[in-house]
Design a protein around this motif. Structure first.
Motif, mmCIF file in Angstrom:
data_model
loop_
_atom_site.group_PDB
_atom_site.id
_atom_site.type_symbol
_atom_site.label_atom_id
_atom_site.label_comp_id
_atom_site.label_asym_id
_atom_site.label_seq_id
_atom_site.Cartn_x
_atom_site.Cartn_y
_atom_site.Cartn_z
ATOM 1 N N GLY A 9 1.999 -11.659 -5.219
ATOM 2 C CA GLY A 9 1.552 -12.842 -5.518
ATOM 3 C C GLY A 9 0.866 -13.058 -4.569
ATOM 4 N N LEU A 10 0.985 -14.671 -3.909
ATOM 5 C CA LEU A 10 -0.117 -15.260 -3.249
ATOM 6 C C LEU A 10 0.420 -15.710 -2.136
ATOM 7 N N VAL A 11 -0.465 -14.854 -0.814
ATOM 8 C CA VAL A 11 -0.095 -15.416 0.400
ATOM 9 C C VAL A 11 -1.300 -15.615 0.935
ATOM 10 N N GLN A 12 -0.428 -16.630 2.231
ATOM 11 C CA GLN A 12 -2.030 -17.294 2.873
ATOM 12 C C GLN A 12 -2.141 -16.776 4.209
ATOM 13 N N PRO A 13 -2.820 -16.102 5.042
ATOM 14 C CA PRO A 13 -3.193 -15.381 5.936
ATOM 15 C C PRO A 13 -2.772 -14.683 7.527
ATOM 16 N N GLY A 14 -1.489 -14.682 7.615
ATOM 17 C CA GLY A 14 -0.731 -14.106 8.563
ATOM 18 C C GLY A 14 1.024 -14.156 7.728
ATOM 19 N N GLY A 15 0.644 -14.142 6.580
ATOM 20 C CA GLY A 15 1.774 -14.300 5.889
ATOM 21 C C GLY A 15 2.755 -12.925 5.748
ATOM 22 N N SER A 16 3.571 -13.078 4.883
ATOM 23 C CA SER A 16 4.168 -11.609 4.803
ATOM 24 C C SER A 16 4.619 -12.080 3.361
ATOM 25 N N LEU A 17 4.618 -10.398 3.122
ATOM 26 C CA LEU A 17 5.384 -9.959 1.289
ATOM 27 C C LEU A 17 6.193 -8.592 1.475
ATOM 28 N N ARG A 18 7.006 -8.321 0.943
ATOM 29 C CA ARG A 18 8.010 -7.780 0.987
ATOM 30 C C ARG A 18 7.926 -6.827 -0.583
ATOM 31 N N THR A 66 5.052 -1.857 6.519
ATOM 32 C CA THR A 66 6.249 -0.799 6.790
ATOM 33 C C THR A 66 6.574 0.113 5.946
ATOM 34 N N ILE A 67 7.248 1.084 5.637
ATOM 35 C CA ILE A 67 7.269 1.896 3.925
ATOM 36 C C ILE A 67 8.819 1.941 4.611
ATOM 37 N N SER A 68 9.660 2.122 3.250
ATOM 38 C CA SER A 68 11.572 2.293 3.497
ATOM 39 C C SER A 68 11.573 2.564 2.319
ATOM 40 N N ARG A 69 12.864 3.327 2.401
ATOM 41 C CA ARG A 69 13.564 3.459 0.805
ATOM 42 C C ARG A 69 14.956 3.991 1.086
ATOM 43 N N ASP A 70 15.417 3.000 0.228
ATOM 44 C CA ASP A 70 17.576 2.917 -0.395
ATOM 45 C C ASP A 70 17.491 4.005 -1.733
ATOM 46 N N ASP A 71 17.665 5.589 -1.368
ATOM 47 C CA ASP A 71 17.957 6.107 -2.231
ATOM 48 C C ASP A 71 20.209 5.555 -3.454
ATOM 49 N N ALA A 72 20.556 4.530 -2.357
ATOM 50 C CA ALA A 72 21.502 4.403 -3.538
ATOM 51 C C ALA A 72 21.642 3.580 -3.948
ATOM 52 N N LYS A 73 20.205 2.763 -4.116
ATOM 53 C CA LYS A 73 19.213 1.771 -5.096
ATOM 54 C C LYS A 73 18.573 2.439 -5.773
ATOM 55 N N SER A 74 17.693 3.000 -6.148
ATOM 56 C CA SER A 74 16.627 3.924 -6.285
ATOM 57 C C SER A 74 15.304 3.227 -5.849
ATOM 58 N N THR A 75 15.252 2.578 -4.950
ATOM 59 C CA THR A 75 14.252 1.303 -4.558
ATOM 60 C C THR A 75 13.207 2.426 -3.007
ATOM 61 N N MET A 76 12.070 1.845 -3.487
ATOM 62 C CA MET A 76 11.407 2.050 -1.902
ATOM 63 C C MET A 76 10.823 0.293 -1.755
ATOM 64 N N TYR A 77 10.090 0.145 -0.230
ATOM 65 C CA TYR A 77 9.871 -1.234 -0.404
ATOM 66 C C TYR A 77 8.838 -0.696 0.639
ATOM 67 N N LEU A 78 8.054 -2.272 0.477
ATOM 68 C CA LEU A 78 6.849 -1.768 1.151
ATOM 69 C C LEU A 78 6.778 -3.187 2.116
ATOM 70 N N GLN A 79 7.078 -3.451 3.239
ATOM 71 C CA GLN A 79 7.528 -4.541 4.076
ATOM 72 C C GLN A 79 6.098 -4.589 4.394
ATOM 73 N N MET A 80 5.134 -5.842 4.207
ATOM 74 C CA MET A 80 4.181 -6.245 4.863
ATOM 75 C C MET A 80 3.735 -7.816 5.741
ATOM 76 N N SER A 81 3.569 -7.374 7.353
ATOM 77 C CA SER A 81 3.738 -8.464 7.513
ATOM 78 C C SER A 81 2.257 -9.146 8.428
ATOM 79 N N SER A 82 1.247 -10.285 8.355
ATOM 80 C CA SER A 82 0.322 -10.235 9.219
ATOM 81 C C SER A 82 -0.625 -10.031 8.659
ATOM 82 N N LEU A 83 -0.102 -10.440 6.509
ATOM 83 C CA LEU A 83 -1.781 -10.215 5.709
ATOM 84 C C LEU A 83 -2.706 -10.795 5.928
ATOM 85 N N THR A 84 -3.813 -10.181 5.741
ATOM 86 C CA THR A 84 -4.854 -9.914 5.870
ATOM 87 C C THR A 84 -6.313 -10.245 4.471
#
Length: 112
Positions: A9-18, A66-84
């Motif tokens: 999505g659209l995020v301002q500098p310094g923001g976060s997305l997962r 930060t990358i992570s995964r939840d195999d019980a949900k068959s889902t992988m994540y990418l937590q992003m912070s301090s976006l530029t």
């Protein structure tokens, strides 16, 4: 094998997305990861995670992504912070079985 990326999505500098990558047709031991492609640039590896949780993060992104995964949900994540602005790109998830499989990509736009 199907991978469905979401969370961009659209995020301002310094923001976060997962970002999330929901997988079907894979096994829990499949390595997974994220690439990104900015306009006019080559696709680059962001992070990867192995079946046992061992992670790799591109050096310049360590501490913010930060990358992570939840195999019980068959889902992988990418937590992003301090976006530029330089993080603006289409983010693709992938997994490897007999070959590389790609998700459809999710757009991340960092803008004020």
């Amino acid at each position: 094998v199907q991978l469905q990326a979401s969370g961009g999505g659209l995020v301002q500098p310094g923001g976060s997305l997962r970002l999330s990558c929901a997988a079907s047709g894979i096994i829990s031991s499949s390595p997974m990861g994220w690439y990104r492609q900015a306009p006019g640039k080559q696709r680059e590896l962001v992070a990867s995670i192995s079946y046992n949780g061992t992670t790799y993060h591109e050096e310049s992104l360590k501490g913010r992504f930060t990358i992570s995964r939840d195999d019980a949900k068959s889902t992988m994540y990418l937590q992003m912070s301090s976006l530029t602005f330089e993080d603006t790109a289409v983010y693709y998830c992938y997994t490897f079985l007999d070959r590389v499989y790609w998700g459809q990509g999710t757009q991340v736009t960092v803008s004020s």
